[in-house]
Scaffold this motif. Structure first.
Motif, PDB file in Angstrom:
ATOM      1  N   GLU A  11      -7.878  81.505  31.208  1.00 42.98           N
ATOM      2  CA  GLU A  11      -9.231  81.875  30.770  1.00 42.98           C
ATOM      3  C   GLU A  11      -9.813  80.789  29.849  1.00 42.98           C
ATOM      4  N   SER A  12      -8.963  80.227  28.977  1.00 40.18           N
ATOM      5  CA  SER A  12      -9.427  79.152  28.093  1.00 40.18           C
ATOM      6  C   SER A  12      -9.903  77.936  28.881  1.00 40.18           C
ATOM      7  N   MET A  13      -9.182  77.595  29.946  1.00 34.39           N
ATOM      8  CA  MET A  13      -9.610  76.465  30.782  1.00 34.39           C
ATOM      9  C   MET A  13     -10.999  76.725  31.343  1.00 34.39           C
ATOM     10  N   ALA A  14     -11.188  77.962  31.877  1.00 35.99           N
ATOM     11  CA  ALA A  14     -12.488  78.302  32.469  1.00 35.99           C
ATOM     12  C   ALA A  14     -13.591  78.244  31.413  1.00 35.99           C
ATOM     13  N   GLN A  15     -13.299  78.804  30.241  1.00 35.48           N
ATOM     14  CA  GLN A  15     -14.303  78.788  29.173  1.00 35.48           C
ATOM     15  C   GLN A  15     -14.602  77.364  28.705  1.00 35.48           C
ATOM     16  N   GLY A  16     -13.553  76.539  28.659  1.00 39.07           N
ATOM     17  CA  GLY A  16     -13.756  75.147  28.261  1.00 39.07           C
ATOM     18  C   GLY A  16     -14.736  74.449  29.184  1.00 39.07           C
ATOM     19  N   LEU A  17     -14.619  74.703  30.489  1.00 42.16           N
ATOM     20  CA  LEU A  17     -15.538  74.089  31.451  1.00 42.16           C
ATOM     21  C   LEU A  17     -16.958  74.607  31.262  1.00 42.16           C
ATOM     22  N   GLU A  18     -17.076  75.908  30.960  1.00 39.96           N
ATOM     23  CA  GLU A  18     -18.405  76.474  30.710  1.00 39.96           C
ATOM     24  C   GLU A  18     -19.033  75.862  29.454  1.00 39.96           C
ATOM     25  N   GLN A  19     -18.190  75.617  28.447  1.00 38.89           N
ATOM     26  CA  GLN A  19     -18.709  74.970  27.236  1.00 38.89           C
ATOM     27  C   GLN A  19     -19.181  73.541  27.531  1.00 38.89           C
ATOM     28  N   ILE A  20     -18.437  72.845  28.376  1.00 36.83           N
ATOM     29  CA  ILE A  20     -18.846  71.479  28.729  1.00 36.83           C
ATOM     30  C   ILE A  20     -20.169  71.514  29.503  1.00 36.83           C
ATOM     31  N   ALA A  21     -20.313  72.504  30.379  1.00 38.16           N
ATOM     32  CA  ALA A  21     -21.575  72.644  31.115  1.00 38.16           C
ATOM     33  C   ALA A  21     -22.744  72.865  30.153  1.00 38.16           C
ATOM     34  N   ALA A  22     -22.468  73.582  29.056  1.00 40.06           N
ATOM     35  CA  ALA A  22     -23.546  73.906  28.104  1.00 40.06           C
ATOM     36  C   ALA A  22     -23.921  72.725  27.208  1.00 40.06           C
ATOM     37  N   LEU A  23     -23.086  71.682  27.158  1.00 45.59           N
ATOM     38  CA  LEU A  23     -23.392  70.524  26.298  1.00 45.59           C
ATOM     39  C   LEU A  23     -24.567  69.731  26.871  1.00 45.59           C
ATOM     40  N   PRO A  24     -25.329  69.058  26.016  1.00 45.46           N
ATOM     41  CA  PRO A  24     -26.392  68.185  26.533  1.00 45.46           C
ATOM     42  C   PRO A  24     -25.785  67.070  27.380  1.00 45.46           C
ATOM     43  N   ASP A  25     -26.495  66.675  28.417  1.00 42.50           N
ATOM     44  CA  ASP A  25     -26.027  65.578  29.276  1.00 42.50           C
ATOM     45  C   ASP A  25     -26.298  64.252  28.561  1.00 42.50           C
ATOM     46  N   PRO A  26     -25.254  63.472  28.288  1.00 38.06           N
ATOM     47  CA  PRO A  26     -25.508  62.189  27.592  1.00 38.06           C
ATOM     48  C   PRO A  26     -26.120  61.130  28.512  1.00 38.06           C
ATOM     49  N   ILE A  27     -25.980  61.322  29.820  1.00 36.39           N
ATOM     50  CA  ILE A  27     -26.342  60.246  30.761  1.00 36.39           C
ATOM     51  C   ILE A  27     -27.856  60.155  30.935  1.00 36.39           C
ATOM     52  N   GLY A  28     -28.358  58.949  30.901  1.00 35.76           N
ATOM     53  CA  GLY A  28     -29.791  58.727  31.084  1.00 35.76           C
ATOM     54  C   GLY A  28     -30.563  58.722  29.780  1.00 35.76           C
ATOM     55  N   GLU A  29     -29.909  59.123  28.704  1.00 40.17           N
ATOM     56  CA  GLU A  29     -30.546  59.115  27.379  1.00 40.17           C
ATOM     57  C   GLU A  29     -31.035  57.696  27.068  1.00 40.17           C
ATOM     58  N   ILE A  30     -32.305  57.590  26.742  1.00 37.17           N
ATOM     59  CA  ILE A  30     -32.885  56.282  26.431  1.00 37.17           C
ATOM     60  C   ILE A  30     -33.205  56.248  24.944  1.00 37.17           C
ATOM     61  N   SER A  31     -32.785  55.192  24.277  1.00 31.64           N
ATOM     62  CA  SER A  31     -32.990  55.136  22.830  1.00 31.64           C
ATOM     63  C   SER A  31     -33.575  53.800  22.417  1.00 31.64           C
ATOM     64  N   ASP A  32     -34.234  53.845  21.266  1.00 32.60           N
ATOM     65  CA  ASP A  32     -34.695  52.628  20.586  1.00 32.60           C
ATOM     66  C   ASP A  32     -35.636  51.758  21.403  1.00 32.60           C
ATOM     67  N   MET A  33     -36.469  52.363  22.241  1.00 30.26           N
ATOM     68  CA  MET A  33     -37.442  51.560  22.988  1.00 30.26           C
ATOM     69  C   MET A  33     -38.445  50.961  22.006  1.00 30.26           C
ATOM     70  N   ARG A  34     -38.601  49.650  22.072  1.00 36.57           N
ATOM     71  CA  ARG A  34     -39.584  48.997  21.209  1.00 36.57           C
ATOM     72  C   ARG A  34     -40.142  47.778  21.926  1.00 36.57           C
ATOM     73  N   TYR A  35     -41.353  47.398  21.514  1.00 36.16           N
ATOM     74  CA  TYR A  35     -41.961  46.201  22.080  1.00 36.16           C
ATOM     75  C   TYR A  35     -41.460  44.960  21.363  1.00 36.16           C
ATOM     76  N   ARG A  36     -41.237  43.907  22.129  1.00 37.48           N
ATOM     77  CA  ARG A  36     -40.880  42.614  21.563  1.00 37.48           C
ATOM     78  C   ARG A  36     -42.121  41.724  21.581  1.00 37.48           C
ATOM     79  N   PRO A  37     -42.128  40.673  20.756  1.00 35.98           N
ATOM     80  CA  PRO A  37     -43.315  39.800  20.725  1.00 35.98           C
ATOM     81  C   PRO A  37     -43.695  39.259  22.107  1.00 35.98           C
ATOM     82  N   SER A  38     -42.735  39.124  22.994  1.00 34.43           N
ATOM     83  CA  SER A  38     -43.032  38.624  24.346  1.00 34.43           C
ATOM     84  C   SER A  38     -43.811  39.636  25.171  1.00 34.43           C
ATOM     85  N   GLY A  39     -43.875  40.885  24.719  1.00 37.15           N
ATOM     86  CA  GLY A  39     -44.568  41.921  25.478  1.00 37.15           C
ATOM     87  C   GLY A  39     -43.636  42.827  26.254  1.00 37.15           C
ATOM     88  N   ILE A  40     -42.368  42.435  26.410  1.00 39.56           N
ATOM     89  CA  ILE A  40     -41.436  43.343  27.086  1.00 39.56           C
ATOM     90  C   ILE A  40     -41.155  44.525  26.165  1.00 39.56           C
TER      91      ILE A  40
END
Lengths: 418, 418
Positions: free
Chosen positions: B79-108
């Motif tokens: 039962e703990s194994m099953a619950q552990g998987l459910e807890q992992i499903a409930a966690l936020p997905d880290p993949i695709g997270e974009i951070s610190d977007m900023r403009y550089r002097p070049s315009g990129i």
């Protein structure tokens, strides 16, 4: 055995120095950096004299013109070293930065503190300016350094090390914070990369064979990149004028750099429209083109690309061109042949851009910009110790943060686990 | 050679699956995790039957009681194994997270995107629940996994793998996203850790000798910790009541865990006041005390600590005690003997707390809290694949983010370098 004992001693001294560096103030580190810059400027004549020794020995050994050029310290290059150190002094200190402090249900307050890695080994070839640049970056990030330059630059490197030691002493820091390996025996490298008790990471800079050998033999982590086989993909929905500018810049801005384009991927449906003018521009610039069979139908006068071309980093005015059926085909080619350094897509399509950004597994992925931007200065890191094509720890251009680690810190008020 | 070919095949399949996983949606991954949990619950009887095979073989082989206990799958653990998987499903997905977007002097416009590492090899010993936990964490973070459990748990692990594959299939994901090595030959491990073309990182979990051997032989990065020799330092300005609670909790909450205290460091000026009551409490709990010479002056009835004690992870009701002259002496002892896992200071002095936080080079450094908090769940990571005492990449408790990498992304509008 003598080499081993010598390197062990450097390692021990570096480890001890790293404990001191971990607790010095920002001001203290900056004072040292500026004092080193001053010493380099005031001893420019001495540096050139030492450099002459290396150059004469290099000529006697028959080094080629390109290598002798890299080895040469001119007044301009000496001034650049000094300015580089001043720029590093002006960068924000990454050490001690505390982030993401938050309370947990237990009542502890948890966050992360940025700290030095400890001792960094740098292995490089003929350019003596790396001695000052790498020492400066490591010092600013609170790390002790062991520098192992090429034997052909030994006198230049030792003269630069003297300036570094003067600056460290003036700032009251241990001169063992930056040590230049003074023996040219190759075994010194073998020792440096197999002392995990004294060295936390090594950064090899140089040719692919040097880096491959170090990666293979190292018993400590290595921050490295082997190849820059970079691609530009011109999508069916690209602005073809923009695509031509980006592709031309990615290939021709500089040939001998790792973020130059080596293969141009072109969507089949716009190849007839795009390639003739693009090819004409490359050819008039003196770039040799090598194409896949489909490309040869459009550009019958260029050479045929062999299988080996898709896996070659030319670092020269040579470009391979492949026509692909769609973005999936382009990404498959990149998956099979890229060195995971830098890839760019030119497209106006939102979904295609998003997919390329998400799915291409390279250290830098760009939309509608030249691959030449994948660079520590362009990214605003202030300076660059190298570029990593590995996925763990540092990825892409490695600046000061790549020479640091984050530890967990906890503020409590007597919390215990129940 | 057969083992090599088999492992190469697993590696190739994992690499292919990782390309698919890198682009599946959060919803798709969560659906798979929940389907695996359902399969584990519905096939509890089958899991217990397979587990019985392992237990009988284990008894026949003469495994000790502790090892048989770790190997056993009870209803509660299933039962703990099953619950552990459910807890992992409930966690936020880290993949695709974009951070610190900023403009550089070049315009990129520059930022970083969190992406999977690719293929993760997990090497573990007798606990079959690791199969489900590790597979769940790797799946959520978009990585393909190759799981190499202990030979004594092979039937249990295969039965769990069947449930995992059912869940993957129901969610339309390739079953090669999670592969359990089905041969028990030791050479399989040797292969797994020397295939950098197919495996991006290995995580060994188990005894120190296993981890040392893997670290030594691996040709791919290893996320690991060897020892947990954790210290609590009771400063001269500590609240001694708080210090006693923290020290008692750090040692006695659980003995066999890596974040338990192994050595108690006590400032000389409060040792007479602090140690007698503290020792009484430890002794009444059944903890064997071993002290330095100064400690023995205060606690004449305890054993003397030998040099080896300071470098020993007891994982048992044994504690070494050392009296130190000040915080510098405490930090010197930690520098010389700590395994860089977790250290705690108890003090009310602002400067002393700050210095300890800054200068102690361990993965977790705490002020006025028990070392037992150094844990992925307590830190809010949701789950933990292990604890790293290395400094590169992941440090301390490793959750989902430790199984990811950040690549640079650039949004441009036709920028070229000039």
């Amino acid at each position: 055995m003598e080499v081993a004992a010598y390197m062990q001693k450097l390692g021990q001294q570096a480890r001890e120095a790293s404990r001191v560096l971990a607790r010095v103030t920002t001001n203290n580190k900056n004072t040292a950096l500026l004092a080193i810059a001053t010493a380099i400027r005031s001893q420019a004549d001495g540096l050139k004299t030492a450099n002459q020794q290396d150059l004469q020995a290099g000529k006697a050994k028959g080094l080629d013109a390109a290598m002798l050029d890299r080895l040469t310290l001119t007044d301009g290059r000496i001034e650049s070293m000094a300015q580089g150190l001043e720029q590093i002094a002006a960068l924000p200190d990454p050490i001690g930065e505390i982030s993401d402090m938050r309370y947990r249900p237990s009542g502890i307050q948890l966050g992360q503190m940025r700290v030095p890695l400890g001792v960094i080994g740098i292995i490089y070839e003929s350019r003596p300016n790396v001695t000052a640049d790498a020492a400066g970056l490591c010092l600013k990030s609170g790390n002790a350094t062991i520098l192992r330059g090429g034997s052909e630059a030994i006198h230049s490197n030792q003269a630069i090390a003297d300036c570094i030691h003067q600056g460290l002493q003036q700032a009251g820091l241990p001169i063992t914070a930056v040590q230049v390996v003074e023996i040219t025996d190759r075994e010194a490298v073998g020792q440096l990369i197999t002392m995990p008790e004294y060295v936390d990471v090594v950064v090899p800079r140089g040719g692919k064979s040097l880096i491959e050998r170090i990666s293979h033999d190292a018993r400590v982590p290595v921050i490295k990149h082997l190849d820059g086989i970079c691609h530009v993909y011109v999508d069916v929905e690209a602005d073809l004028t923009m695509a031509q500018e980006i592709a031309f810049n990615a290939k021709c801005h500089r040939y001998g750099v790792c973020n130059a384009m080596e293969t141009l991927l072109v969507h089949a449906d716009i190849a007839n429209e795009f390639l003739p003018a693009m090819a004409k521009r490359f050819i008039s610039e003196g770039v040799e083109l090598r194409g896949c069979n489909k490309t040869l139908h459009i550009l019958p006068d260029i050479n045929v690309a062999t299988d080996a071309d898709w896996d070659t980093e030319y670092l020269a005015p040579i470009l391979s061109i492949k026509i692909v059926t769609d973005v999936d085909d382009a990404m498959l080619h990149i998956y099979q042949h890229s060195s995971a350094h830098t890839e760019s897509i030119v497209t106006q399509n939102y979904d295609t851009a998003r997919r390329f950004l998400q799915e291409v597994d390279s250290s830098s992925v760009l939309v509608n910009a030249s691959t030449r931007f994948a660079d520590g200065f362009e990214y605003g890191l202030g300076a660059e110790i190298g570029i990593s094509t590995d996925k763990l720890h540092a990825r892409g251009p490695v600046g000061l943060n790549g020479l640091t680690s984050q530890k967990w810190i906890v503020f409590g008020s007597g919390q215990i686990r129940t």
